[in-house]
Design an enzyme around this catalytic site. Structure first.
Site, PDB file in Angstrom:
ATOM      1  N   HIS A   1      -1.320  -7.685  -5.131  1.00 28.60           N
ATOM      2  CA  HIS A   1      -0.246  -8.475  -4.492  1.00 28.60           C
ATOM      3  C   HIS A   1      -0.734  -9.914  -4.559  1.00 28.60           C
ATOM      4  O   HIS A   1       0.060 -10.703  -4.108  1.00 28.60           O
ATOM      5  CB  HIS A   1      -0.077  -7.925  -3.294  1.00 28.60           C
ATOM      6  CG  HIS A   1       1.130  -6.777  -3.101  1.00 28.60           C
ATOM      7  ND1 HIS A   1       2.348  -7.049  -2.730  1.00 28.60           N
ATOM      8  CD2 HIS A   1       1.052  -5.603  -3.724  1.00 28.60           C
ATOM      9  CE1 HIS A   1       3.123  -6.012  -2.705  1.00 28.60           C
ATOM     10  NE2 HIS A   1       2.221  -5.193  -3.501  1.00 28.60           N
TER      11      HIS A   1
ATOM     12  N   ASP B   1      -1.230   1.386  -5.147  1.00 29.30           N
ATOM     13  CA  ASP B   1      -0.408   1.096  -3.600  1.00 29.30           C
ATOM     14  C   ASP B   1       0.053   2.597  -3.189  1.00 29.30           C
ATOM     15  O   ASP B   1      -0.186   2.890  -2.010  1.00 29.30           O
ATOM     16  CB  ASP B   1       0.801   0.236  -3.902  1.00 29.30           C
ATOM     17  CG  ASP B   1       1.722   0.996  -4.608  1.00 29.30           C
ATOM     18  OD1 ASP B   1       2.165   2.151  -4.451  1.00 29.30           O
ATOM     19  OD2 ASP B   1       2.687   0.213  -5.325  1.00 29.30           O
TER      20      ASP B   1
ATOM     21  N   HIS C   1       0.698   1.291   4.467  1.00 29.40           N
ATOM     22  CA  HIS C   1       1.112   0.314   5.788  1.00 29.40           C
ATOM     23  C   HIS C   1       1.145   1.023   7.208  1.00 29.40           C
ATOM     24  O   HIS C   1       0.690   0.242   8.052  1.00 29.40           O
ATOM     25  CB  HIS C   1       2.591  -0.054   5.353  1.00 29.40           C
ATOM     26  CG  HIS C   1       2.497  -1.172   4.374  1.00 29.40           C
ATOM     27  ND1 HIS C   1       2.258  -2.437   4.487  1.00 29.40           N
ATOM     28  CD2 HIS C   1       3.163  -1.255   2.915  1.00 29.40           C
ATOM     29  CE1 HIS C   1       2.415  -3.168   3.424  1.00 29.40           C
ATOM     30  NE2 HIS C   1       2.994  -2.434   2.357  1.00 29.40           N
TER      31      HIS C   1
ATOM     32  N   HIS D   1       6.733 -10.612  -0.822  1.00 34.33           N
ATOM     33  CA  HIS D   1       5.624  -9.508  -0.525  1.00 34.33           C
ATOM     34  C   HIS D   1       4.187 -10.010  -1.449  1.00 34.33           C
ATOM     35  O   HIS D   1       3.392  -9.174  -1.337  1.00 34.33           O
ATOM     36  CB  HIS D   1       6.194  -8.339  -0.924  1.00 34.33           C
ATOM     37  CG  HIS D   1       7.230  -7.789  -0.095  1.00 34.33           C
ATOM     38  ND1 HIS D   1       7.179  -6.763   0.909  1.00 34.33           N
ATOM     39  CD2 HIS D   1       8.540  -8.574   0.147  1.00 34.33           C
ATOM     40  CE1 HIS D   1       8.181  -6.610   1.469  1.00 34.33           C
ATOM     41  NE2 HIS D   1       8.976  -7.550   1.092  1.00 34.33           N
TER      42      HIS D   1
ATOM     43  N   ASP E   1       9.890  -3.139   3.510  1.00 31.08           N
ATOM     44  CA  ASP E   1      10.039  -2.227   2.194  1.00 31.08           C
ATOM     45  C   ASP E   1      11.476  -1.814   1.962  1.00 31.08           C
ATOM     46  O   ASP E   1      12.278  -1.753   1.093  1.00 31.08           O
ATOM     47  CB  ASP E   1       9.305  -1.598   2.036  1.00 31.08           C
ATOM     48  CG  ASP E   1       7.926  -2.286   1.169  1.00 31.08           C
ATOM     49  OD1 ASP E   1       8.007  -3.372   0.576  1.00 31.08           O
ATOM     50  OD2 ASP E   1       6.745  -1.623   0.895  1.00 31.08           O
TER      51      ASP E   1
ATOM     52  N   TRP F   1       0.884  -1.250  -0.046  1.00 32.81           N
ATOM     53  CA  TRP F   1      -0.040   0.079  -0.059  1.00 32.81           C
ATOM     54  C   TRP F   1       0.856   1.198   0.006  1.00 32.81           C
ATOM     55  O   TRP F   1       0.354   2.487   0.216  1.00 32.81           O
ATOM     56  CB  TRP F   1      -0.804   0.261   1.335  1.00 32.81           C
ATOM     57  CG  TRP F   1      -2.070  -0.968   1.064  1.00 32.81           C
ATOM     58  CD1 TRP F   1      -2.161  -2.093   1.766  1.00 32.81           C
ATOM     59  CD2 TRP F   1      -3.260  -0.831   0.278  1.00 32.81           C
ATOM     60  NE1 TRP F   1      -3.136  -2.883   1.715  1.00 32.81           N
ATOM     61  CE2 TRP F   1      -3.944  -1.964   0.422  1.00 32.81           C
ATOM     62  CE3 TRP F   1      -3.606  -0.103  -0.768  1.00 32.81           C
ATOM     63  CZ2 TRP F   1      -5.053  -2.165  -0.147  1.00 32.81           C
ATOM     64  CZ3 TRP F   1      -4.871  -0.258  -1.348  1.00 32.81           C
ATOM     65  CH2 TRP F   1      -5.510  -1.393  -1.086  1.00 32.81           C
TER      66      TRP F   1
ATOM     67  N   ASP G   1       0.246  -5.895   2.823  1.00 38.02           N
ATOM     68  CA  ASP G   1       0.396  -6.417   1.350  1.00 38.02           C
ATOM     69  C   ASP G   1      -0.658  -7.421   0.958  1.00 38.02           C
ATOM     70  O   ASP G   1      -1.321  -7.062  -0.166  1.00 38.02           O
ATOM     71  CB  ASP G   1       1.699  -7.347   1.228  1.00 38.02           C
ATOM     72  CG  ASP G   1       2.920  -6.267   1.136  1.00 38.02           C
ATOM     73  OD1 ASP G   1       2.879  -4.967   0.938  1.00 38.02           O
ATOM     74  OD2 ASP G   1       4.191  -6.583   1.165  1.00 38.02           O
TER      75      ASP G   1
ATOM     76  N   ARG H   1      18.830  -4.281   0.321  1.00 33.53           N
ATOM     77  CA  ARG H   1      20.001  -4.857   0.968  1.00 33.53           C
ATOM     78  C   ARG H   1      19.917  -6.565   0.944  1.00 33.53           C
ATOM     79  O   ARG H   1      20.798  -7.168   0.809  1.00 33.53           O
ATOM     80  CB  ARG H   1      20.294  -4.579   2.162  1.00 33.53           C
ATOM     81  CG  ARG H   1      20.711  -3.035   2.501  1.00 33.53           C
ATOM     82  CD  ARG H   1      21.210  -2.587   3.877  1.00 33.53           C
ATOM     83  NE  ARG H   1      20.406  -3.418   4.933  1.00 33.53           N
ATOM     84  CZ  ARG H   1      19.377  -2.458   5.633  1.00 33.53           C
ATOM     85  NH1 ARG H   1      19.060  -1.531   5.114  1.00 33.53           N
ATOM     86  NH2 ARG H   1      18.740  -3.131   6.708  1.00 33.53           N
TER      87      ARG H   1
ATOM     88  N   HIS I   1       3.792  -5.965   8.133  1.00 36.85           N
ATOM     89  CA  HIS I   1       3.821  -5.593   6.694  1.00 36.85           C
ATOM     90  C   HIS I   1       3.040  -6.445   5.825  1.00 36.85           C
ATOM     91  O   HIS I   1       2.232  -6.004   4.918  1.00 36.85           O
ATOM     92  CB  HIS I   1       5.331  -5.421   6.386  1.00 36.85           C
ATOM     93  CG  HIS I   1       5.653  -4.951   4.593  1.00 36.85           C
ATOM     94  ND1 HIS I   1       5.417  -3.538   4.590  1.00 36.85           N
ATOM     95  CD2 HIS I   1       5.550  -5.603   3.550  1.00 36.85           C
ATOM     96  CE1 HIS I   1       5.740  -3.575   3.321  1.00 36.85           C
ATOM     97  NE2 HIS I   1       5.725  -4.768   2.558  1.00 36.85           N
TER      98      HIS I   1
ATOM     99  N   HIS J   1      -0.385  -1.014 -10.725  1.00 38.76           N
ATOM    100  CA  HIS J   1      -0.006  -1.246  -9.520  1.00 38.76           C
ATOM    101  C   HIS J   1       0.365  -0.142  -8.596  1.00 38.76           C
ATOM    102  O   HIS J   1      -0.211   0.208  -7.386  1.00 38.76           O
ATOM    103  CB  HIS J   1       1.156  -2.225  -9.769  1.00 38.76           C
ATOM    104  CG  HIS J   1       1.542  -2.967  -8.230  1.00 38.76           C
ATOM    105  ND1 HIS J   1       1.399  -4.331  -8.108  1.00 38.76           N
ATOM    106  CD2 HIS J   1       2.364  -2.322  -7.150  1.00 38.76           C
ATOM    107  CE1 HIS J   1       1.830  -4.294  -6.639  1.00 38.76           C
ATOM    108  NE2 HIS J   1       2.303  -3.280  -6.186  1.00 38.76           N
TER     109      HIS J   1
END
Length: 300
Positions: A143, A170, A26, A78, A65, A21, A137, A70, A133, A166
């Site tokens: 999603h 979101d 979120h 997700h 998110d 979202w 989603d 990383r 989270h 999308h």
């Protein structure tokens, strides 16, 4: 050769957006959940969430998110690329895509994180933040949809600017609901999310929440139920008007008018269900260990 393959694999994962979202949505889910927590649920979060100055439940909800760059291997967690046909009114999650068993998908990861919250050999803090989270989603219809990579390959217009389907679900439509200017983020996120949560809580103050599914000992049952519900919205709302309309009309008009109440409903449901899930996990923890975790407020 291996390095080239690895780079391509990471690029593939990152090319499938998984914003759920967006941060405002979120954070709003988290604030709604916070309102419905029991003392035991509050205690569980006090025990597991980071003790950082200024950190609140909404920061837990956006953390997954924020760390994807990383940890690109987590990107497929997700969403679930359901192989159905929403353009012909065929929305159904059966069977689950093979990706759920290989790279993982939101359904399999919500199950795993539910188990890990009360597993002292696992990273319980990360598990509970992923749940905060993933509940958001899971309630975002795109999603739980594989068509056009969850709508990311459907180019649209919204309020005079170009985007993909999308993205407007979101971020752009939740922002429009809350009067946030196009792509204005970060500075006003928390106040806007708190205000939205308060509005939705007030709007639904007489609505019962006791019927929510809370079987954390068999999490797949509830998660699949909610995933089916989100997936059906792709037929009922997201793609209902057809691709020619979606790609040729500015979707900030009649399309937005249809979508906005659905978005608010999904955000509210996600928050209520998340709270019930955390409360149930706290109760499971108590019954399993005899350790009662309680608190009157979140102290993060």
């Amino acid at each position: 050769m291996f390095c080239n393959f690895a780079i391509l694999f990471i690029w593939y994962l990152l090319c499938r957006p998984s914003l759920g979202w967006g941060d405002v949505g979120h954070r709003t889910v988290a604030y709604i959940a916070e309102h419905h927590l029991t003392k035991e649920g509050i205690g569980l979060l006090n025990d597991l969430l980071p003790k950082k100055h200024g950190f609140d439940v909404s920061d837990a909800a956006v953390w997954p998110d924020h760390i994807k760059h990383r940890h690109p291997e987590t990107a497929p967690w997700h969403y679930v690329d359901v192989e159905d046909d929403p353009l012909n009114n065929h929305c159904k999650i059966s069977p689950l895509p093979r990706d759920c068993e290989t790279t993982g998908c939101i359904i399999s990861l919500m199950k795993d994180m539910t188990v890990q919250v009360n597993d002292h050999s696992a990273n319980q803090t990360e598990a509970v933040m992923y749940l905060f989270h993933f509940f958001g989603d899971l309630h975002m219809p795109l999603h739980v949809e594989g068509y056009a990579k969850g709508g990311t390959k459907v180019d649209v217009s919204f309020d005079g600017h170009s985007d993909h389907l999308h993205s407007i679900w979101d971020t752009d439509m939740p922002h429009k609901i809350n009067g946030i200017k196009h792509r204005q983020k970060h500075n006003a996120e928390k106040p806007a999310s708190q205000k939205w949560a308060e509005h939705l809580l007030q709007q639904n103050k007489h609505r019962p929440t006791t019927a929510e599914c809370t079987d954390v000992t068999n999490p797949h049952r509830c998660i699949k139920l909610w995933a089916d519900e989100s997936n059906r919205l792709n037929c009922a709302v997201v793609f209902k008007r057809g691709i020619p309309y979606i790609t040729n009309e500015d979707l900030a008009g009649e399309y937005y008018d249809d979508a906005a109440p659905i978005i608010e409903e999904q955000i509210y449901k996600a928050g209520v269900r998340l709270a019930a899930w955390i409360n149930a996990l706290a109760e499971e923890r108590r019954s399993r260990t005899g350790f009662v975790v309680q608190g009157d407020r979140l102290d993060l």
